[in-house]
Motif scaffolding. Sequence first.
Motif, PDB file in Angstrom:
ATOM      1  N   ASP A  63       0.797  -1.230   0.000  1.00  0.00           N
ATOM      2  CA  ASP A  63       0.000   0.000   0.000  1.00  0.00           C
ATOM      3  C   ASP A  63       0.830   1.281   0.000  1.00  0.00           C
ATOM      4  O   ASP A  63       0.550   2.213  -0.738  1.00  0.00           O
ATOM      5  N   HIS A  64       1.891   1.335   0.786  1.00  0.00           N
ATOM      6  CA  HIS A  64       2.609   2.598   0.977  1.00  0.00           C
ATOM      7  C   HIS A  64       3.271   3.112  -0.292  1.00  0.00           C
ATOM      8  O   HIS A  64       3.381   4.305  -0.513  1.00  0.00           O
ATOM      9  N   ASN A  65       3.741   2.197  -1.078  1.00  0.00           N
ATOM     10  CA  ASN A  65       4.692   2.501  -2.123  1.00  0.00           C
ATOM     11  C   ASN A  65       4.135   2.244  -3.509  1.00  0.00           C
ATOM     12  O   ASN A  65       4.877   2.163  -4.473  1.00  0.00           O
ATOM     13  N   GLY A 107      -5.504  -2.913  -0.687  1.00  0.00           N
ATOM     14  CA  GLY A 107      -5.795  -1.561  -0.211  1.00  0.00           C
ATOM     15  C   GLY A 107      -4.902  -1.193   0.950  1.00  0.00           C
ATOM     16  O   GLY A 107      -3.988  -1.952   1.306  1.00  0.00           O
ATOM     17  N   ILE A 108      -5.161  -0.027   1.538  1.00  0.00           N
ATOM     18  CA  ILE A 108      -4.391   0.389   2.709  1.00  0.00           C
ATOM     19  C   ILE A 108      -4.699  -0.602   3.843  1.00  0.00           C
ATOM     20  O   ILE A 108      -5.862  -0.884   4.105  1.00  0.00           O
ATOM     21  N   VAL A 109      -3.660  -1.106   4.493  1.00  0.00           N
ATOM     22  CA  VAL A 109      -3.864  -2.156   5.523  1.00  0.00           C
ATOM     23  C   VAL A 109      -4.995  -1.814   6.489  1.00  0.00           C
ATOM     24  O   VAL A 109      -5.780  -2.681   6.847  1.00  0.00           O
ATOM     25  N   HIS A 110      -5.051  -0.563   6.907  1.00  0.00           N
ATOM     26  CA  HIS A 110      -6.038  -0.207   7.939  1.00  0.00           C
ATOM     27  C   HIS A 110      -7.439  -0.025   7.361  1.00  0.00           C
ATOM     28  O   HIS A 110      -8.390   0.142   8.093  1.00  0.00           O
ATOM     29  N   VAL A 111      -7.540  -0.017   6.055  1.00  0.00           N
ATOM     30  CA  VAL A 111      -8.869   0.010   5.445  1.00  0.00           C
ATOM     31  C   VAL A 111      -9.332  -1.423   5.186  1.00  0.00           C
ATOM     32  O   VAL A 111     -10.481  -1.772   5.437  1.00  0.00           O
ATOM     33  N   GLY A 128       3.315  -3.011  11.387  1.00  0.00           N
ATOM     34  CA  GLY A 128       4.463  -2.107  11.388  1.00  0.00           C
ATOM     35  C   GLY A 128       4.070  -0.778  10.806  1.00  0.00           C
ATOM     36  O   GLY A 128       4.560  -0.364   9.757  1.00  0.00           O
ATOM     37  N   ASP A 129       3.150  -0.122  11.491  1.00  0.00           N
ATOM     38  CA  ASP A 129       2.623   1.146  11.016  1.00  0.00           C
ATOM     39  C   ASP A 129       1.865   1.803  12.165  1.00  0.00           C
ATOM     40  O   ASP A 129       1.007   1.173  12.774  1.00  0.00           O
ATOM     41  N   SER A 130       2.168   3.070  12.430  1.00  0.00           N
ATOM     42  CA  SER A 130       1.612   3.685  13.639  1.00  0.00           C
ATOM     43  C   SER A 130       0.096   3.854  13.600  1.00  0.00           C
ATOM     44  O   SER A 130      -0.536   3.936  14.641  1.00  0.00           O
ATOM     45  N   HIS A 131      -0.500   3.895  12.408  1.00  0.00           N
ATOM     46  CA  HIS A 131      -1.954   4.094  12.345  1.00  0.00           C
ATOM     47  C   HIS A 131      -2.765   2.813  12.513  1.00  0.00           C
ATOM     48  O   HIS A 131      -3.964   2.783  12.257  1.00  0.00           O
ATOM     49  N   THR A 132      -2.079   1.768  12.975  1.00  0.00           N
ATOM     50  CA  THR A 132      -2.774   0.546  13.366  1.00  0.00           C
ATOM     51  C   THR A 132      -3.827   0.868  14.429  1.00  0.00           C
ATOM     52  O   THR A 132      -4.791   0.124  14.626  1.00  0.00           O
ATOM     53  N   GLY A 341      -7.994  11.173   0.769  1.00  0.00           N
ATOM     54  CA  GLY A 341      -7.508   9.801   0.841  1.00  0.00           C
ATOM     55  C   GLY A 341      -6.881   9.524   2.184  1.00  0.00           C
ATOM     56  O   GLY A 341      -7.114  10.263   3.134  1.00  0.00           O
ATOM     57  N   SER A 342      -6.103   8.435   2.275  1.00  0.00           N
ATOM     58  CA  SER A 342      -5.379   7.963   3.461  1.00  0.00           C
ATOM     59  C   SER A 342      -6.272   7.121   4.364  1.00  0.00           C
ATOM     60  O   SER A 342      -7.503   7.165   4.273  1.00  0.00           O
ATOM     61  N   CYS A 343      -5.631   6.396   5.274  1.00  0.00           N
ATOM     62  CA  CYS A 343      -6.382   5.509   6.167  1.00  0.00           C
ATOM     63  C   CYS A 343      -7.270   6.293   7.121  1.00  0.00           C
ATOM     64  O   CYS A 343      -8.102   5.701   7.811  1.00  0.00           O
ATOM     65  N   THR A 344      -7.128   7.608   7.171  1.00  0.00           N
ATOM     66  CA  THR A 344      -8.016   8.410   8.023  1.00  0.00           C
ATOM     67  C   THR A 344      -9.371   8.623   7.343  1.00  0.00           C
ATOM     68  O   THR A 344     -10.419   8.511   7.968  1.00  0.00           O
ATOM     69  N   GLY A 402      -4.247   3.153  -2.429  1.00  0.00           N
ATOM     70  CA  GLY A 402      -2.914   3.155  -1.846  1.00  0.00           C
ATOM     71  C   GLY A 402      -2.770   4.339  -0.912  1.00  0.00           C
ATOM     72  O   GLY A 402      -3.693   5.144  -0.769  1.00  0.00           O
ATOM     73  N   CYS A 403      -1.610   4.443  -0.288  1.00  0.00           N
ATOM     74  CA  CYS A 403      -1.359   5.533   0.669  1.00  0.00           C
ATOM     75  C   CYS A 403      -1.146   6.861  -0.052  1.00  0.00           C
ATOM     76  O   CYS A 403      -1.463   7.927   0.471  1.00  0.00           O
ATOM     77  N   SER A 404      -0.543   6.796  -1.223  1.00  0.00           N
ATOM     78  CA  SER A 404      -0.472   7.955  -2.107  1.00  0.00           C
ATOM     79  C   SER A 404       0.141   9.188  -1.445  1.00  0.00           C
ATOM     80  O   SER A 404       1.132   9.088  -0.734  1.00  0.00           O
ATOM     81  N   ALA A 405      -0.475  10.324  -1.662  1.00  0.00           N
ATOM     82  CA  ALA A 405       0.081  11.597  -1.189  1.00  0.00           C
ATOM     83  C   ALA A 405       0.025  11.753   0.326  1.00  0.00           C
ATOM     84  O   ALA A 405       0.464  12.763   0.855  1.00  0.00           O
ATOM     85  N   CYS A 406      -0.490  10.760   1.035  1.00  0.00           N
ATOM     86  CA  CYS A 406      -0.446  10.849   2.497  1.00  0.00           C
ATOM     87  C   CYS A 406       0.993  10.931   2.963  1.00  0.00           C
ATOM     88  O   CYS A 406       1.309  11.656   3.886  1.00  0.00           O
ATOM     89  N   LEU A 407       1.872  10.158   2.322  1.00  0.00           N
ATOM     90  CA  LEU A 407       3.279  10.213   2.717  1.00  0.00           C
ATOM     91  C   LEU A 407       4.218  10.413   1.541  1.00  0.00           C
ATOM     92  O   LEU A 407       5.428  10.454   1.725  1.00  0.00           O
ATOM     93  N   GLY A 408       3.662  10.540   0.345  1.00  0.00           N
ATOM     94  CA  GLY A 408       4.500  10.876  -0.804  1.00  0.00           C
ATOM     95  C   GLY A 408       5.642   9.920  -1.080  1.00  0.00           C
ATOM     96  O   GLY A 408       6.727  10.319  -1.467  1.00  0.00           O
ATOM     97  N   SER A 424      -5.616  13.514   5.195  1.00  0.00           N
ATOM     98  CA  SER A 424      -4.754  12.543   5.857  1.00  0.00           C
ATOM     99  C   SER A 424      -4.519  12.971   7.301  1.00  0.00           C
ATOM    100  O   SER A 424      -5.249  13.805   7.841  1.00  0.00           O
ATOM    101  N   ASN A 425      -3.482  12.438   7.922  1.00  0.00           N
ATOM    102  CA  ASN A 425      -3.346  12.601   9.368  1.00  0.00           C
ATOM    103  C   ASN A 425      -2.092  13.336   9.820  1.00  0.00           C
ATOM    104  O   ASN A 425      -1.905  13.574  10.997  1.00  0.00           O
ATOM    105  N   ARG A 426      -1.189  13.635   8.901  1.00  0.00           N
ATOM    106  CA  ARG A 426       0.064  14.263   9.334  1.00  0.00           C
ATOM    107  C   ARG A 426       0.418  15.449   8.465  1.00  0.00           C
ATOM    108  O   ARG A 426       0.413  15.349   7.234  1.00  0.00           O
ATOM    109  N   GLY A 430       7.392  18.411   4.836  1.00  0.00           N
ATOM    110  CA  GLY A 430       7.792  17.517   3.752  1.00  0.00           C
ATOM    111  C   GLY A 430       7.055  16.200   3.673  1.00  0.00           C
ATOM    112  O   GLY A 430       7.381  15.357   2.844  1.00  0.00           O
ATOM    113  N   ARG A 431       6.059  16.007   4.513  1.00  0.00           N
ATOM    114  CA  ARG A 431       5.359  14.717   4.531  1.00  0.00           C
ATOM    115  C   ARG A 431       4.769  14.383   3.161  1.00  0.00           C
ATOM    116  O   ARG A 431       4.803  13.267   2.694  1.00  0.00           O
ATOM    117  N   GLN A 432       4.187  15.376   2.490  1.00  0.00           N
ATOM    118  CA  GLN A 432       3.530  15.104   1.205  1.00  0.00           C
ATOM    119  C   GLN A 432       4.457  15.383   0.026  1.00  0.00           C
ATOM    120  O   GLN A 432       4.007  15.468  -1.111  1.00  0.00           O
TER     121      GLN A 432
HETATM  122  S1  SF4 Z   1      -1.017   7.130   7.500  1.00  0.00           S
HETATM  123 FE1  SF4 Z   1      -0.836   7.340   5.329  1.00  0.00          FE
HETATM  124  S2  SF4 Z   1       0.992   6.187   4.870  1.00  0.00           S
HETATM  125 FE2  SF4 Z   1       0.371   5.513   6.880  1.00  0.00          FE
HETATM  126  S3  SF4 Z   1      -0.970   3.739   6.501  1.00  0.00           S
HETATM  127 FE3  SF4 Z   1      -2.256   5.546   6.567  1.00  0.00          FE
HETATM  128  S4  SF4 Z   1      -2.478   6.142   4.456  1.00  0.00           S
HETATM  129 FE4  SF4 Z   1      -0.718   4.818   4.564  1.00  0.00          FE
END
Ligand code: SF4
Lengths: 462, 201
Positions: A63-65, A107-111, A128-132, A341-344, A402-408, A424-426, A430-432
């Motif tokens: 998802d991230h990449n 899809g995004i793991v958290h979705v 292995g992702d803080s938004h778990t 977008g993003s898991c948020t 995908g995670c897309s522009a959430c983390l670029g 997104s959440n952050r 430079g995050r995006q």
């Molecule tokens: S915060 Fe962004 S990069 Fe991390 S899992 Fe969610 S969508 Fe993906």
Amino acid sequence: MAGKTLFDKVWDAHVVSQVDGGTQVLYIDRHLIHEVTSPQAFGGLEKRGLQLFRPKQMVATPDHNVPTINQHLPIEDELSRTQVETLEANCEKFGVELYGLGHPFQGIVHVIGPELGLTQPGMTMVCGDSHTSTHGAFGAIAFGIGTSQVEQVMATQCLLQNKPKSMRITIDGALQQGVTAKDIILYIISKLTASGGTGYFVEYAGSAIRKLSMEERMTICNMSIEMGARGGIIAPDETTFQYVEGRKFSPKGKDFEAAKAYWSSLPSDPDAVFDKEYTYKAEEIQPMITYGTNPGMGMAVSGNIPTSEANTDSFKKSLDYMGLEAGQAMLGKEISYVFIGSCTNSRIEDLRAVAEFVSGKKKADHVTALVVPGSKQVESQAKAEGLDRILESAGFHLREPGCSACLGMNEDKVPKGEYCVSTSNRNFEGRQGPGSRTILASPITAAAAAIHGKIVDVRELI
Amino acid sequence: MEKFENMTSRVVPLPIEDVDTDQIIPARFLKAVTREGFGENLFRDWRYLSNGNPIPDFVLNDSTYAGKILVAGRNFGCGSSREHAAWALYDFGFRVVVSSFFADIFRGNALNNGLLPIQVSEAFLQEIFRAVEDDPSVEIEVDLEAQIISLQGAGQERFEIDPYKKMCLQNGYDDIDYLLSQKEKIEAFEKKAPRYFMMGL
Ligand code: SF4
């Protein structure tokens, strides 16, 4: 003795043994993995000559990449392609269920976890992702871990943990029109700051939380990490059970009934005591946006950037980066990018809200608007409902998940110096994309910014 | 994991609060499939211009400062769970990070990689920043056994560390070694736990 919290009940049911001091061996029911934080863990396992202990309790997805257009073609960026291929090879070799690019469940793991019924009340879950923390919306204990810990769970299905302290945040009352779950959590973080929850696991409670749908609850729990908390959790109730029932990995028939009886015993006892408590009124929450470079730097959309901290170096550095000044209003601020977008906020309810808002309107000419669904299932559902056509005619393009522009990490980046209103959440520097300036907001606030080309108060438009 | 050795070292000051892991190592450098080489991109966007030229006044590019100890403002390591942040700091040569507050996941990741996070009081942190500003060659001594951090010619403070984690650092043990020794208990636990949540897989 005081009663137990929801968190206590789930945690205590997963303690395998006690180590010296406060450290405990905690059993993990479900482990989700993705391409970025797993390769070194698989590598470590191989180096030690170990197998996966419980491969059936793991699910993998890239998802991230991943690119969000032309996913049927080979990934152009070589490093990204290698990472995704490494995930595929590892899953094949170690026997892990993989929903790869193009798979209807990718899809995004958290979705995808909740969508597939992998997430259930009373579980312990890690990734292995803080938004778990997202999965806490179901009354599960879910938290992000580092790669060394990914390897530990792979090898033993357990982690060494110290039990965090407990916090309860109660939101009572009714939300104003135009105020969403995203605004609730941005409001909470603006009150508690980006470190106010560190060391705690947060239970969200109160009548305003009970009224939320599962998707809205996920938005709230998702951002728990943004105040430093390990995770967030919400008591399972009828809303939860209805969501879980009938999904691919949910218990069926009699098993579901038995599970439901167990899940119903999980909510915090009335006499449970929390280490810290906060209470807010839903009526006081306004549509929120951020103005700085951490999610704690948020305010009501109609407010002014605070001047109280204006002299501290970190605050100055942050506003300099954003090209903003203390005391300035954000309403009317011109923006050039919008990322939905993003898991948020990339689930079907988010896309519906956006489509409803933009229907019959056109985005401002100078705005680039990206809509990235959280999963293949969300994408298909959106198309089945005709949301893609509504978005298209408003000038928004529905991409692939995908995670897309959430983390670029892929090519979806915001250029240097440009302002992007993002769901997104952050909003880190430079995050995006290097030099990008992120303004966090709800899906409708973001959609409205795309239409008007500037920050607007949605309450005046609906 | 390598054993942690007590040390006396000069320090690199980074008096910025809420340093998040996206600054420590930006996402676009997370594409590697091994653990090596992340030090090169440590603090990438604070350290280099987009054309790759170093930004002279960033502390890592300033030869006035050196050492194995990074001293940073409060809430260091917030944000993403990427362990790559700890790898990058370690790979660059840091063995200790001092701050008045650490984000949870970062703290855990650091400890799992032989990088010691030392939480000090805000007052002591500011004292260190002042001392390094006055004399960039000032040294800090870290004694893990005694759990003491001392600033040359000035005060010292005792720091907390979980006894189990301390033992791991001193011996170079990973959590995984311990967990593997618990296999029987884990299997026994699996047999007796309520398994409603395991259904479907
Ligand atoms: S915060 Fe962004 S990069 Fe991390 S899992 Fe969610 S969508 Fe993906």
